[in-house]
Design a protein around this motif. Structure first.
Motif, PDB file in Angstrom:
ATOM      1  N   LYS A  41       0.824  -1.181  -0.004  1.00  0.00           N
ATOM      2  CA  LYS A  41       0.069  -0.099   0.079  1.00  0.00           C
ATOM      3  C   LYS A  41       0.749   1.216   0.078  1.00  0.00           C
ATOM      4  O   LYS A  41       0.698   2.372  -0.501  1.00  0.00           O
ATOM      5  N   ALA A  42       1.783   1.232   0.602  1.00  0.00           N
ATOM      6  CA  ALA A  42       2.959   2.167   0.558  1.00  0.00           C
ATOM      7  C   ALA A  42       3.546   2.537  -0.646  1.00  0.00           C
ATOM      8  O   ALA A  42       3.875   3.755  -0.920  1.00  0.00           O
ATOM      9  N   ARG A  43       3.567   1.564  -1.417  1.00  0.00           N
ATOM     10  CA  ARG A  43       4.079   1.667  -2.833  1.00  0.00           C
ATOM     11  C   ARG A  43       2.977   1.883  -3.914  1.00  0.00           C
ATOM     12  O   ARG A  43       3.031   1.544  -4.995  1.00  0.00           O
ATOM     13  N   ASP A  44       1.690   2.305  -3.542  1.00  0.00           N
ATOM     14  CA  ASP A  44       0.905   2.757  -4.345  1.00  0.00           C
ATOM     15  C   ASP A  44       0.126   1.563  -4.953  1.00  0.00           C
ATOM     16  O   ASP A  44      -0.400   1.690  -5.911  1.00  0.00           O
ATOM     17  N   HIS A  45       0.089   0.305  -4.398  1.00  0.00           N
ATOM     18  CA  HIS A  45      -0.540  -0.915  -4.661  1.00  0.00           C
ATOM     19  C   HIS A  45      -1.714  -1.082  -3.774  1.00  0.00           C
ATOM     20  O   HIS A  45      -1.858  -2.239  -2.939  1.00  0.00           O
ATOM     21  N   ALA A  46      -2.687  -0.089  -3.594  1.00  0.00           N
ATOM     22  CA  ALA A  46      -3.626  -0.223  -2.338  1.00  0.00           C
ATOM     23  C   ALA A  46      -4.538  -1.466  -2.170  1.00  0.00           C
ATOM     24  O   ALA A  46      -4.850  -2.057  -1.387  1.00  0.00           O
ATOM     25  N   ALA A  47      -4.892  -1.606  -3.568  1.00  0.00           N
ATOM     26  CA  ALA A  47      -5.991  -2.968  -3.768  1.00  0.00           C
ATOM     27  C   ALA A  47      -5.285  -4.206  -3.337  1.00  0.00           C
ATOM     28  O   ALA A  47      -5.956  -4.929  -2.526  1.00  0.00           O
TER      29      ALA A  47
END
Length: 372
Positions: free
Chosen positions: A94-100
């Motif tokens: 999620k911190a690396r912009d892969h929230a899903a």
């Protein structure tokens, strides 16, 4: 069905083409819509959540199938590895912009935590029942939701609390205690939902509280539960209609409090009607409750129906339910089978006419505004 933002963009384009606004205003409006558009789950996100649930189930089934062949220490280590890996891995993604995918891993970890409670309890012969396990599972998931500020984990916590309520509520007939502790769970989770920004959890909590009240009438006098529910629902509806912005800033339900209030209002009146519908207790109270219900439905459509299509359709369903229950209680002894079908046809025809007229009235002001 097009989303609200899509309809607004189409209206902006139409206004620009008709010369009602200039290009600069249209651009400003479009940017404002885009900035305030609610980010919904994409199809990929939904698939990721489904995959997470299936993956968690697969892990638990695999562990259970090889339970006896695995050393005890390895069992515990494997379970905790799945939990830790899910939460830590999800946070990293999620911190690396892969929230899903990150949220999906958190769901896997929460599912693994629930399975671990059952498997470790079985392994070490710990005392307790399913309800206690659900409380532990829900508490752990709620703590994870707070720590990670996760919307899906908050919804999962509410779902686990609902499972506990369902289990304890329907087990009430064989036990002496009623699950009043659910109200404490609901209050805590409602507060948590603000921290995790989970509007879906708040909607689910309100529906769960209504289910709790329906169960409560099996343990208390119906009128003692139903009348306060009707009064409180009516007050909430009035507040949400006459002061919508301040109320929604408090509850943050996306303007849907009137719909919940109408549901609570009709649920309470349905409790009263079922209580008074018995032939031995039938009196003017049933007629009064029916009149109040019909008047409330009409008031809801007039006061809030124009802004909410969902509320209008729910009001129509409530109206149909009222017609049905009034028929069952007051007319069943007067009509035979053929008469029933005739009465049903007449009632449905009346309902259709009412709906058509109301819909035309709702669209009337908009049409006049467009042609002005």
């Amino acid at each position: 069905m097009a989303s609200y933002s899509s309809r607004v963009r189409a209206d902006i384009a139409r206004w620009l083409q008709a010369g009602l606004i200039d290009a600069a205003t249209a651009d400003s409006l479009s940017r404002d819509v885009e900035a305030n558009e609610r980010k919904s789950l994409s199809f990929g996100s939904i698939l990721a959540m489904m995959a997470a649930v299936l993956f968690g189930a697969a892990i638990l089934i695999f562990v259970a199938a090889n339970w006896d062949a695995t050393p005890r220490l390895a069992r515990v280590a494997a379970l905790f590895a799945v939990i830790l890996g899910g939460y830590v891995g999800g946070a990293v993604l999620k911190a690396r912009d892969h929230a899903a995918i990150g949220e999906a891993l958190w769901i896997v970890a929460a599912a693994a935590f629930g399975g671990s409670i059952a498997l470790i309890g079985q392994m070490y012969h710990l005392s307790g029942d399913e309800a206690s396990a659900l409380v532990t599972w829900g508490a752990g998931t709620a703590l994870a939701a707070v720590a990670l500020r996760s919307n899906p984990l908050t919804v999962a916590s509410v779902g686990i609390a609902d499972a506990w309520l369902f289990l304890k509520g329907f087990d009430y007939y064989s036990r002496s205690e009623f699950p009043h502790a659910f109200l404490i769970m609901a209050i805590v989770l409602f507060a948590v939902s603000f921290w995790t920004r989970s509007q879906a959890a708040r909607h689910l909590i309100i529906l769960s509280v209504l289910f709790y009240l329906v169960l409560l009438v099996t343990n208390h006098d119906t009128l003692q539960v139903a009348i306060p529910l009707v009064v409180v629902s009516a007050l909430l509806f009035a507040a949400s209609v006459f002061a919508p912005d301040p109320v929604d800033r408090v509850v943050q339900l996306g303007g849907r409090l009137p719909l919940h209030a109408l549901l609570g209002f009709l649920t309470g009146l349905a409790m009263i009607q079922f209580e008074l519908a018995d032939e031995s207790t039938y009196n003017s109270g049933f007629a009064l409750a029916s009149v109040i219900a019909l008047a409330g439905i009409v008031a809801a459509i007039v006061l809030a129906g124009r802004e909410s299509r969902g509320l209008r359709w729910f009001a129509y369903l409530g109206f149909a339910f009222e017609l049905a229950i009034i028929y069952v209680v007051t007319l069943q002894s007067m009509l035979d089978t053929a008469g029933f079908f005739l009465a049903a046809a007449v009632l449905l025809g009346i309902l259709a006419i009412v709906i058509i007229r109301v819909e035309k009235r709702m669209k009337g002001p908009d049409a006049k505004g467009a042609t002005a």
